[in-house]
Design a protein around this motif. Structure first.
Motif, PDB file in Angstrom:
ATOM      1  N   ARG A 189      -8.351   6.334  26.305  1.00 40.42           N
ATOM      2  CA  ARG A 189      -9.404   5.824  25.410  1.00 40.42           C
ATOM      3  C   ARG A 189      -8.774   4.953  24.320  1.00 40.42           C
ATOM      4  O   ARG A 189      -8.767   5.301  23.138  1.00 40.42           O
ATOM      5  CB  ARG A 189     -10.193   6.985  24.820  1.00 40.42           C
ATOM      6  N   THR A 190      -8.257   3.829  24.740  1.00 43.97           N
ATOM      7  CA  THR A 190      -7.466   2.966  23.857  1.00 43.97           C
ATOM      8  C   THR A 190      -8.221   2.537  22.599  1.00 43.97           C
ATOM      9  O   THR A 190      -7.610   2.311  21.561  1.00 43.97           O
ATOM     10  CB  THR A 190      -6.965   1.728  24.614  1.00 43.97           C
ATOM     11  N   GLU A 191      -9.531   2.426  22.674  1.00 45.49           N
ATOM     12  CA  GLU A 191     -10.310   1.987  21.505  1.00 45.49           C
ATOM     13  C   GLU A 191     -10.198   2.968  20.341  1.00 45.49           C
ATOM     14  O   GLU A 191     -10.409   2.588  19.185  1.00 45.49           O
ATOM     15  CB  GLU A 191     -11.784   1.759  21.871  1.00 45.49           C
ATOM     16  N   LEU A 192      -9.832   4.223  20.614  1.00 38.63           N
ATOM     17  CA  LEU A 192      -9.719   5.227  19.558  1.00 38.63           C
ATOM     18  C   LEU A 192      -8.399   5.154  18.809  1.00 38.63           C
ATOM     19  O   LEU A 192      -8.343   5.430  17.613  1.00 38.63           O
ATOM     20  CB  LEU A 192      -9.896   6.634  20.141  1.00 38.63           C
ATOM     21  N   TRP A 193      -7.311   4.809  19.492  1.00 36.83           N
ATOM     22  CA  TRP A 193      -5.993   4.855  18.863  1.00 36.83           C
ATOM     23  C   TRP A 193      -5.325   3.489  18.698  1.00 36.83           C
ATOM     24  O   TRP A 193      -4.474   3.326  17.840  1.00 36.83           O
ATOM     25  CB  TRP A 193      -5.058   5.808  19.610  1.00 36.83           C
ATOM     26  N   ASP A 196      11.792  -0.970  22.358  1.00 37.12           N
ATOM     27  CA  ASP A 196      11.090  -1.464  21.178  1.00 37.12           C
ATOM     28  C   ASP A 196       9.615  -1.675  21.517  1.00 37.12           C
ATOM     29  O   ASP A 196       9.279  -2.144  22.607  1.00 37.12           O
ATOM     30  CB  ASP A 196      11.695  -2.785  20.697  1.00 37.12           C
ATOM     31  N   GLY A 197       8.740  -1.310  20.580  1.00 39.95           N
ATOM     32  CA  GLY A 197       7.308  -1.492  20.770  1.00 39.95           C
ATOM     33  C   GLY A 197       6.628  -0.376  21.540  1.00 39.95           C
ATOM     34  O   GLY A 197       5.498  -0.529  21.986  1.00 39.95           O
ATOM     35  N   SER A 198       7.299   0.761  21.673  1.00 36.26           N
ATOM     36  CA  SER A 198       6.701   1.890  22.388  1.00 36.26           C
ATOM     37  C   SER A 198       5.661   2.594  21.524  1.00 36.26           C
ATOM     38  O   SER A 198       5.724   2.536  20.298  1.00 36.26           O
ATOM     39  CB  SER A 198       7.787   2.890  22.802  1.00 36.26           C
ATOM     40  N   VAL A 199       4.717   3.268  22.180  1.00 37.41           N
ATOM     41  CA  VAL A 199       3.660   4.012  21.492  1.00 37.41           C
ATOM     42  C   VAL A 199       3.461   5.330  22.232  1.00 37.41           C
ATOM     43  O   VAL A 199       3.448   5.372  23.458  1.00 37.41           O
ATOM     44  CB  VAL A 199       2.327   3.232  21.472  1.00 37.41           C
ATOM     45  N   SER A 200       3.292   6.405  21.462  1.00 36.32           N
ATOM     46  CA  SER A 200       2.982   7.709  22.059  1.00 36.32           C
ATOM     47  C   SER A 200       1.946   8.414  21.198  1.00 36.32           C
ATOM     48  O   SER A 200       1.833   8.167  20.002  1.00 36.32           O
ATOM     49  CB  SER A 200       4.246   8.566  22.208  1.00 36.32           C
ATOM     50  N   ILE A 201       1.185   9.289  21.857  1.00 29.53           N
ATOM     51  CA  ILE A 201       0.184  10.099  21.173  1.00 29.53           C
ATOM     52  C   ILE A 201       0.643  11.547  21.268  1.00 29.53           C
ATOM     53  O   ILE A 201       0.993  12.024  22.354  1.00 29.53           O
ATOM     54  CB  ILE A 201      -1.212   9.932  21.806  1.00 29.53           C
TER      55      ILE A 201
END
Length: 172
Positions: free
Chosen positions: A37-41, A132-137
Motif C-alpha cells: 500500500r505504497t500510498e500510505l508510506w 543507497d536509497g533503500s526503504v524498509s517498513i
C-alpha cells in the motif's frame, strides 16, 4: 538523523489490525501487506537529508510502525527490541541484517526489496543499508518503549545499555 512523526489518522486504511499484540508471524504478514500500500508510506520516504531518515507511520496500544530510509553508511549498531517482537519488509533496495555469534564472526544476510522477515523479543541484530536509497517498513508489537543497545569490546565482552524507542540507534 532526521525523523518525522506522521501517524496515519485513519487506521481503517491500514491492513486489518486484530486489536491485540501480534505474533512475529502475524507481524510479518501484516507488514508485507502494508508494503503493498505504497500510498500510505511513500510520502514519508526521504533521502535528501544528508543523514539517516525515519518516520513514525502509526502507533496504538498494540503495534508501532516505522518507515526507515537507508544509505550504505547507515548502521543501527547492535540492538534488541526489549519485550517487542518485530517484522521488517524491504520495499526498495536492500538492507543488511547481522546477528552476533559468540566466538565467531556475525551471521550476515542481505534482504532485498519484496522480502520480509520477523523476529521475537529475544532477537539481537544490527542493520545497515546495503544499497543507497533503500526503504524498509518496521512493525513492532507490543509497541516499542525501550530497546537495548550493545557494545562489544575488543576482548569480546558485551554490554547492554537501555535506550528509549525514540533515540536514534547507531553503533556504540
Amino acid at each position: 538523523m532526521t525523523t518525522d512523526t506522521v501517524a496515519v489518522t485513519d487506521p481503517a486504511r491500514l491492513p486489518d489490525l486484530p486489536g491485540r499484540v501480534l505474533s512475529p508471524k502475524e507481524l510479518q504478514s501484516w507488514v508485507s501487506e502494508l508494503a503493498t500500500r505504497t500510498e500510505l508510506w511513500e510520502p514519508l520516504v526521504r533521502h535528501d537529508t544528508g543523514q539517516r531518515h525515519y518516520a513514525s507511520l502509526y502507533r496504538d496500544s498494540d503495534i508501532d510502525v516505522w518507515v526507515l530510509c537507508w544509505n550504505t553508511e547507515d548502521d543501527t549498531g547492535w540492538h534488541d527490541h526489549d519485550i517487542s517482537s518485530g517484522a521488517v519488509a524491504v520495499t526498495r533496495g536492500a538492507v543488511n541484517e547481522a546477528n552476533p555469534r559468540m566466538g565467531g564472526e556475525p551471521v550476515n544476510r542481505v534482504v532485498g526489496a519484496g522480502r520480509a522477515f520477523a523476529f521475537g523479543p529475544d532477537h539481537i541484530h544490527r542493520m545497515s543499508g546495503a544499497v543507497d536509497g533503500s526503504v524498509s517498513i518496521h512493525a513492532y508489537s507490543p509497541p516499542l518503549w525501550r530497546m537495548g543497545q550493545y557494545s562489544i569490546s575488543e576482548s569480546g565482552v558485551m554490554r547492554r545499555k537501555a535506550v528509549s524507542y525514540a533515540d536514534e540507534l547507531r553503533p556504540l
